[in-house]
Design a protein around this motif. Sequence first.
Motif, PDB file in Angstrom:
ATOM      1  N   VAL A   1       0.855  -1.182   0.000  1.00  0.00           N
ATOM      2  CA  VAL A   1       0.000   0.000   0.000  1.00  0.00           C
ATOM      3  C   VAL A   1       0.894   1.235   0.000  1.00  0.00           C
ATOM      4  O   VAL A   1       1.707   1.408   0.909  1.00  0.00           O
ATOM      5  N   ARG A   2       0.747   2.056  -1.031  1.00  0.00           N
ATOM      6  CA  ARG A   2       1.473   3.333  -1.084  1.00  0.00           C
ATOM      7  C   ARG A   2       0.523   4.425  -0.612  1.00  0.00           C
ATOM      8  O   ARG A   2      -0.565   4.578  -1.154  1.00  0.00           O
ATOM      9  N   VAL A   3       0.946   5.192   0.393  1.00  0.00           N
ATOM     10  CA  VAL A   3       0.097   6.209   1.007  1.00  0.00           C
ATOM     11  C   VAL A   3       0.628   7.592   0.643  1.00  0.00           C
ATOM     12  O   VAL A   3       1.819   7.868   0.802  1.00  0.00           O
ATOM     13  N   SER A   4      -0.280   8.452   0.161  1.00  0.00           N
ATOM     14  CA  SER A   4       0.032   9.850  -0.126  1.00  0.00           C
ATOM     15  C   SER A   4      -0.993  10.723   0.590  1.00  0.00           C
ATOM     16  O   SER A   4      -2.113  10.292   0.858  1.00  0.00           O
ATOM     17  N   ALA A   5      -0.598  11.960   0.871  1.00  0.00           N
ATOM     18  CA  ALA A   5      -1.503  12.929   1.491  1.00  0.00           C
ATOM     19  C   ALA A   5      -1.368  14.255   0.768  1.00  0.00           C
ATOM     20  O   ALA A   5      -0.246  14.746   0.586  1.00  0.00           O
ATOM     21  N   ASN A   6      -2.486  14.798   0.318  1.00  0.00           N
ATOM     22  CA  ASN A   6      -2.505  16.069  -0.404  1.00  0.00           C
ATOM     23  C   ASN A   6      -1.465  16.106  -1.526  1.00  0.00           C
ATOM     24  O   ASN A   6      -0.803  17.105  -1.743  1.00  0.00           O
ATOM     25  N   GLY A   7      -1.304  14.982  -2.213  1.00  0.00           N
ATOM     26  CA  GLY A   7      -0.407  14.905  -3.355  1.00  0.00           C
ATOM     27  C   GLY A   7       1.036  14.589  -3.037  1.00  0.00           C
ATOM     28  O   GLY A   7       1.845  14.399  -3.937  1.00  0.00           O
ATOM     29  N   GLY A   8       1.401  14.508  -1.765  1.00  0.00           N
ATOM     30  CA  GLY A   8       2.777  14.197  -1.377  1.00  0.00           C
ATOM     31  C   GLY A   8       2.904  12.766  -0.878  1.00  0.00           C
ATOM     32  O   GLY A   8       2.124  12.325  -0.038  1.00  0.00           O
ATOM     33  N   PHE A   9       3.904  12.052  -1.388  1.00  0.00           N
ATOM     34  CA  PHE A   9       4.138  10.665  -0.974  1.00  0.00           C
ATOM     35  C   PHE A   9       4.522  10.629   0.502  1.00  0.00           C
ATOM     36  O   PHE A   9       5.335  11.420   0.972  1.00  0.00           O
ATOM     37  N   ILE A  10       3.931   9.673   1.243  1.00  0.00           N
ATOM     38  CA  ILE A  10       4.199   9.526   2.672  1.00  0.00           C
ATOM     39  C   ILE A  10       4.968   8.237   2.971  1.00  0.00           C
ATOM     40  O   ILE A  10       6.013   8.259   3.588  1.00  0.00           O
ATOM     41  N   SER A  11       4.444   7.100   2.518  1.00  0.00           N
ATOM     42  CA  SER A  11       5.033   5.828   2.933  1.00  0.00           C
ATOM     43  C   SER A  11       4.539   4.689   2.052  1.00  0.00           C
ATOM     44  O   SER A  11       3.453   4.760   1.482  1.00  0.00           O
ATOM     45  N   THR A  12       5.358   3.645   1.963  1.00  0.00           N
ATOM     46  CA  THR A  12       4.928   2.376   1.378  1.00  0.00           C
ATOM     47  C   THR A  12       4.816   1.370   2.507  1.00  0.00           C
ATOM     48  O   THR A  12       5.772   1.150   3.254  1.00  0.00           O
ATOM     49  N   LEU A  13       3.622   0.806   2.656  1.00  0.00           N
ATOM     50  CA  LEU A  13       3.360  -0.183   3.703  1.00  0.00           C
ATOM     51  C   LEU A  13       3.351  -1.571   3.085  1.00  0.00           C
ATOM     52  O   LEU A  13       2.843  -1.756   1.988  1.00  0.00           O
ATOM     53  N   ARG A  14       3.883  -2.527   3.800  1.00  0.00           N
ATOM     54  CA  ARG A  14       3.783  -3.932   3.395  1.00  0.00           C
ATOM     55  C   ARG A  14       3.022  -4.636   4.513  1.00  0.00           C
ATOM     56  O   ARG A  14       3.538  -4.811   5.621  1.00  0.00           O
ATOM     57  N   LEU A  15       1.790  -5.003   4.207  1.00  0.00           N
ATOM     58  CA  LEU A  15       0.896  -5.577   5.208  1.00  0.00           C
ATOM     59  C   LEU A  15       0.788  -7.080   4.974  1.00  0.00           C
ATOM     60  O   LEU A  15       0.308  -7.507   3.935  1.00  0.00           O
ATOM     61  N   ASN A  16       1.241  -7.865   5.951  1.00  0.00           N
ATOM     62  CA  ASN A  16       1.226  -9.319   5.762  1.00  0.00           C
ATOM     63  C   ASN A  16       0.473 -10.062   6.852  1.00  0.00           C
ATOM     64  O   ASN A  16       0.541 -11.269   6.934  1.00  0.00           O
ATOM     65  N   GLY A  17      -0.273  -9.338   7.673  1.00  0.00           N
ATOM     66  CA  GLY A  17      -1.143  -9.960   8.660  1.00  0.00           C
ATOM     67  C   GLY A  17      -2.578  -9.722   8.249  1.00  0.00           C
ATOM     68  O   GLY A  17      -2.885  -8.732   7.585  1.00  0.00           O
ATOM     69  N   SER A  18      -3.476 -10.600   8.619  1.00  0.00           N
ATOM     70  CA  SER A  18      -4.865 -10.448   8.193  1.00  0.00           C
ATOM     71  C   SER A  18      -5.529  -9.229   8.824  1.00  0.00           C
ATOM     72  O   SER A  18      -6.482  -8.683   8.292  1.00  0.00           O
ATOM     73  N   GLU A  19      -5.019  -8.777   9.981  1.00  0.00           N
ATOM     74  CA  GLU A  19      -5.488  -7.552  10.615  1.00  0.00           C
ATOM     75  C   GLU A  19      -4.258  -6.791  11.076  1.00  0.00           C
ATOM     76  O   GLU A  19      -3.345  -7.371  11.664  1.00  0.00           O
ATOM     77  N   THR A  20      -4.224  -5.510  10.774  1.00  0.00           N
ATOM     78  CA  THR A  20      -3.019  -4.730  11.027  1.00  0.00           C
ATOM     79  C   THR A  20      -3.380  -3.354  11.566  1.00  0.00           C
ATOM     80  O   THR A  20      -4.258  -2.687  11.027  1.00  0.00           O
ATOM     81  N   ARG A  21      -2.676  -2.945  12.600  1.00  0.00           N
ATOM     82  CA  ARG A  21      -2.765  -1.567  13.109  1.00  0.00           C
ATOM     83  C   ARG A  21      -1.498  -0.869  12.629  1.00  0.00           C
ATOM     84  O   ARG A  21      -0.389  -1.343  12.875  1.00  0.00           O
ATOM     85  N   THR A  22      -1.665   0.255  11.943  1.00  0.00           N
ATOM     86  CA  THR A  22      -0.542   0.944  11.318  1.00  0.00           C
ATOM     87  C   THR A  22      -0.604   2.427  11.634  1.00  0.00           C
ATOM     88  O   THR A  22      -1.680   3.025  11.602  1.00  0.00           O
ATOM     89  N   GLU A  23       0.552   3.005  11.920  1.00  0.00           N
ATOM     90  CA  GLU A  23       0.636   4.438  12.177  1.00  0.00           C
ATOM     91  C   GLU A  23       1.414   5.115  11.059  1.00  0.00           C
ATOM     92  O   GLU A  23       2.426   4.589  10.583  1.00  0.00           O
ATOM     93  N   VAL A  24       0.922   6.282  10.639  1.00  0.00           N
ATOM     94  CA  VAL A  24       1.561   7.062   9.590  1.00  0.00           C
ATOM     95  C   VAL A  24       1.584   8.512  10.052  1.00  0.00           C
ATOM     96  O   VAL A  24       0.566   9.020  10.543  1.00  0.00           O
ATOM     97  N   ILE A  25       2.719   9.184   9.893  1.00  0.00           N
ATOM     98  CA  ILE A  25       2.813  10.598  10.232  1.00  0.00           C
ATOM     99  C   ILE A  25       2.729  11.425   8.954  1.00  0.00           C
ATOM    100  O   ILE A  25       3.437  11.156   7.977  1.00  0.00           O
TER     101      ILE A  25
END
Length: 128
Positions: free
Chosen positions: A54-78
């Motif tokens: 999952v690639r996350v962007s905010a207001n057009g700016g790249f934030i982070s690439t997440l690699r999620l490999n659990g069926s349920e995941t809690r993730t923090e992004v600044i």
Amino acid sequence: MSGWSPSEPWGTWSDGPIATLGVPHVWGEQGSLLLVFDFAVFLAPRQGLGAQTVRVSANGGFISTLRLNGSETRTEVIIPSALVNGDAGKLVLRFDFPTAASASELGLFPDARRLAIGLKSLTVQPAP
């Protein structure tokens, strides 16, 4: 808001290679934001889909690439203050899902939606 399936009792699945989400303006000009996501993750390890990217962007700016490999995941992004405050207090999140797949494509069950994540909850707060 686009790229999401209709809501279910627990949350909503992404549907397709891109999803966007507008977050209401509930903060001041205090700076960076901490976003805490609770995700369900569509995985099919026996079919070769052991993780979602999952690639996350905010207001057009790249934030982070997440690699999620659990069926349920809690993730923090600044989200840096320049992206929060630079667009009149609006926050539009974009998620790119290069590994989204449908259950029917994978031979699991007849569901043609191209799933990646299920958004269960999102909390927005000032970053520490």
